[in-house]
Design a protein around this motif. Sequence first.
Motif, short mmCIF file in Angstrom:
data_model
loop_
_atom_site.label_atom_id
_atom_site.label_comp_id
_atom_site.label_asym_id
_atom_site.label_seq_id
_atom_site.Cartn_x
_atom_site.Cartn_y
_atom_site.Cartn_z
N VAL A 133 0.83 -1.21 0.00
CA VAL A 133 0.00 0.00 0.00
C VAL A 133 0.87 1.27 0.00
O VAL A 133 0.54 2.26 -0.66
CB VAL A 133 -0.95 -0.04 1.22
N ASP A 134 2.00 1.25 0.72
CA ASP A 134 2.84 2.45 0.77
C ASP A 134 3.46 2.76 -0.60
O ASP A 134 3.65 3.92 -0.96
CB ASP A 134 3.90 2.38 1.87
N GLU A 135 3.74 1.71 -1.39
CA GLU A 135 4.28 1.94 -2.75
C GLU A 135 3.23 2.68 -3.61
O GLU A 135 3.56 3.61 -4.35
CB GLU A 135 4.64 0.60 -3.39
N ILE A 136 1.99 2.26 -3.47
CA ILE A 136 0.91 2.88 -4.26
C ILE A 136 0.72 4.34 -3.85
O ILE A 136 0.67 5.25 -4.69
CB ILE A 136 -0.41 2.10 -4.03
N LEU A 137 0.63 4.55 -2.54
CA LEU A 137 0.36 5.91 -2.05
C LEU A 137 1.49 6.86 -2.40
O LEU A 137 1.27 8.00 -2.81
CB LEU A 137 0.17 5.89 -0.53
N ARG A 138 2.72 6.38 -2.25
CA ARG A 138 3.88 7.23 -2.54
C ARG A 138 3.90 7.60 -4.03
O ARG A 138 4.14 8.74 -4.40
CB ARG A 138 5.16 6.48 -2.13
N GLY A 139 3.58 6.61 -4.88
CA GLY A 139 3.54 6.86 -6.33
C GLY A 139 2.48 7.90 -6.68
O GLY A 139 2.73 8.85 -7.44
N LEU A 140 1.30 7.73 -6.11
CA LEU A 140 0.21 8.67 -6.40
C LEU A 140 0.57 10.07 -5.90
O LEU A 140 0.34 11.07 -6.58
CB LEU A 140 -1.09 8.19 -5.74
N ASP A 141 1.17 10.12 -4.71
CA ASP A 141 1.54 11.42 -4.15
C ASP A 141 2.63 12.09 -5.01
O ASP A 141 2.60 13.30 -5.21
CB ASP A 141 2.02 11.24 -2.71
N SER A 155 -10.88 2.23 -6.63
CA SER A 155 -12.02 1.46 -7.13
C SER A 155 -11.78 -0.03 -6.87
O SER A 155 -10.63 -0.48 -6.83
CB SER A 155 -12.14 1.76 -8.64
N ASP A 156 -12.84 -0.78 -6.67
CA ASP A 156 -12.78 -2.25 -6.63
C ASP A 156 -11.68 -2.79 -5.72
O ASP A 156 -10.85 -3.62 -6.14
CB ASP A 156 -12.59 -2.81 -8.06
N THR A 157 -11.69 -2.33 -4.48
CA THR A 157 -10.65 -2.73 -3.52
C THR A 157 -11.31 -3.02 -2.18
O THR A 157 -12.24 -2.32 -1.78
CB THR A 157 -9.61 -1.58 -3.38
N PRO A 158 -10.82 -4.05 -1.45
CA PRO A 158 -11.43 -4.34 -0.16
C PRO A 158 -11.36 -3.15 0.80
O PRO A 158 -10.39 -2.38 0.78
CB PRO A 158 -10.57 -5.50 0.38
N ALA A 159 -12.37 -3.06 1.65
CA ALA A 159 -12.48 -1.93 2.58
C ALA A 159 -11.26 -1.83 3.49
O ALA A 159 -10.79 -0.74 3.80
CB ALA A 159 -13.76 -2.04 3.39
N TRP A 160 -10.73 -2.98 3.94
CA TRP A 160 -9.62 -2.90 4.91
C TRP A 160 -8.36 -2.34 4.27
O TRP A 160 -7.56 -1.68 4.93
CB TRP A 160 -9.39 -4.25 5.60
N ILE A 161 -8.19 -2.56 2.97
CA ILE A 161 -7.01 -2.00 2.28
C ILE A 161 -7.16 -0.48 2.18
O ILE A 161 -6.22 0.28 2.43
CB ILE A 161 -6.88 -2.59 0.85
N GLU A 192 -22.67 -2.63 0.90
CA GLU A 192 -23.19 -2.10 2.17
C GLU A 192 -22.57 -2.81 3.37
O GLU A 192 -22.64 -2.32 4.50
CB GLU A 192 -24.72 -2.26 2.22
N ARG A 193 -21.95 -3.98 3.14
CA ARG A 193 -21.39 -4.73 4.26
C ARG A 193 -20.23 -3.99 4.91
O ARG A 193 -20.21 -3.82 6.11
CB ARG A 193 -20.95 -6.11 3.79
N GLU A 194 -19.25 -3.58 4.11
CA GLU A 194 -18.04 -2.95 4.68
C GLU A 194 -17.68 -1.65 3.95
O GLU A 194 -17.19 -0.71 4.56
CB GLU A 194 -16.83 -3.90 4.57
N LEU A 195 -17.88 -1.63 2.62
CA LEU A 195 -17.33 -0.52 1.82
C LEU A 195 -18.04 0.81 2.08
O LEU A 195 -17.39 1.85 2.21
CB LEU A 195 -17.37 -0.90 0.33
N LEU A 196 -19.37 0.79 2.13
CA LEU A 196 -20.08 2.06 2.33
C LEU A 196 -19.81 2.68 3.71
O LEU A 196 -19.49 3.87 3.80
CB LEU A 196 -21.59 1.90 2.08
N PRO A 197 -19.90 1.88 4.79
CA PRO A 197 -19.59 2.47 6.10
C PRO A 197 -18.16 3.01 6.14
O PRO A 197 -17.89 4.05 6.73
CB PRO A 197 -19.77 1.31 7.08
#
Length: 339
Positions: A133-141, A155-161, A192-197
Amino acid sequence: MKYKLLGRSGLKVSELCLGTMGFGTESGWGADKESSFAIMEAFGNAGGNFLDTANIYKLGTSEKIIGEFVSSRDRDYWVIATKYSLKDNTTNPNASGNNRKNMMRSVEESLKRLNTDFIDVLYLHIWDDLTPVDEILRGLDDLIRQGKVNYAAISDTPAWIVSKANTLAELMGWSQFIALQVEYSLIQRTPERELLPMAKHYGMTLTPWAPLAGGALTGKYLRGDIGRIKPESNRLNENSARITKEVIAIADKLNVYPSHVALQWTRQQGISSIPIVGATKLSQLEENLKMIDLVLSEEDLRRLDEASKINLGFPGEFFREDGVRLNNFGGFYDKIERR
Ligand SMILES: NC(=O)c1ccc[n+]([C@@H]2O[C@H](COP(=O)([O-])OP(=O)(O)OC[C@H]3O[C@@H](n4cnc5c(N)ncnc54)[C@H](OP(=O)(O)O)[C@@H]3O)[C@@H](O)[C@H]2O)c1
């Protein structure tokens, strides 16, 4: 058209987003350039400014059509959201995925096709379950600091990630994800299970894709007009038919189109939501745009909920059972005003 702020940002986007996955006639379906231009023109004339595309849509043709349209008009008016992660390439293992190498290459290619020097919103398209995840965030930043991208979204990613990413970004002073794009409609309520909250907690705007379930909720599949959809699709099963019939009954009562009820339902779910509505014909967009002023009553929302509700699984269902909360929190649960 009214405007909304996209997540925790100052970016103003129209309350409907135009999906452009069908721009281009590759793969035997979709709108040609002329029709795509007409659809974008009508959307812009109605006050729309928010366009959704991806590097992969129609193998890049969707981005090219948008680039040609926007650069011959006012580029700065439009908010272009595109995505990276997917590419059909069987010889280069790094030509797809969430990794930094692919992110940088994909953005350069998108900028060329879009004929612009900045992307307003860059989504990670689909979680690859490989890249840290840090590789992705650093690249986007880095892309944001370089001025090639203005905002990051996912998009299309589990809520915990997504939760981990937004928390890490906040701690590191990196750009957080401001929008969450997931399949969400009366026929697909499992987010509605995890992503919306989760999105609500982080102040992210929900951008539901396939809010019409690809057209099912317009009622056209019930009339036998199933277009390119595969017969085994869950959008053609009995449950979808039952939900669609309820949508049609409410639309008839309100004297609006079924698409209006289906789109508006995604906007009344207790979270800031901007449905991404696809259209391959100008007439479809014109019909869908007329939903803007519709507000569904409590009674209609209840009927739609009844027809389409899902089992939240654990722990959502455990929480939902009144008994657990009402009896096990000392009787206070009902009396507490929620934030
Ligand atoms: N992040 C992701 O993974 C992801 C995945 C899919 C889509 N998306 C985005 O979400 C957008 C919308 O997705 P979508 O196109 O699958 O979903 P949608 O908006 O639920 O369905 C759009 C389709 O419904 C039909 N339609 C629309 N309005 C209609 C009307 N008034 N009457 C009859 N039929 C109508 C058209 O089908 P026909 O073309 O068959 O006429 C149109 O292509 C895409 O364009 C894309 O930008 C994102």
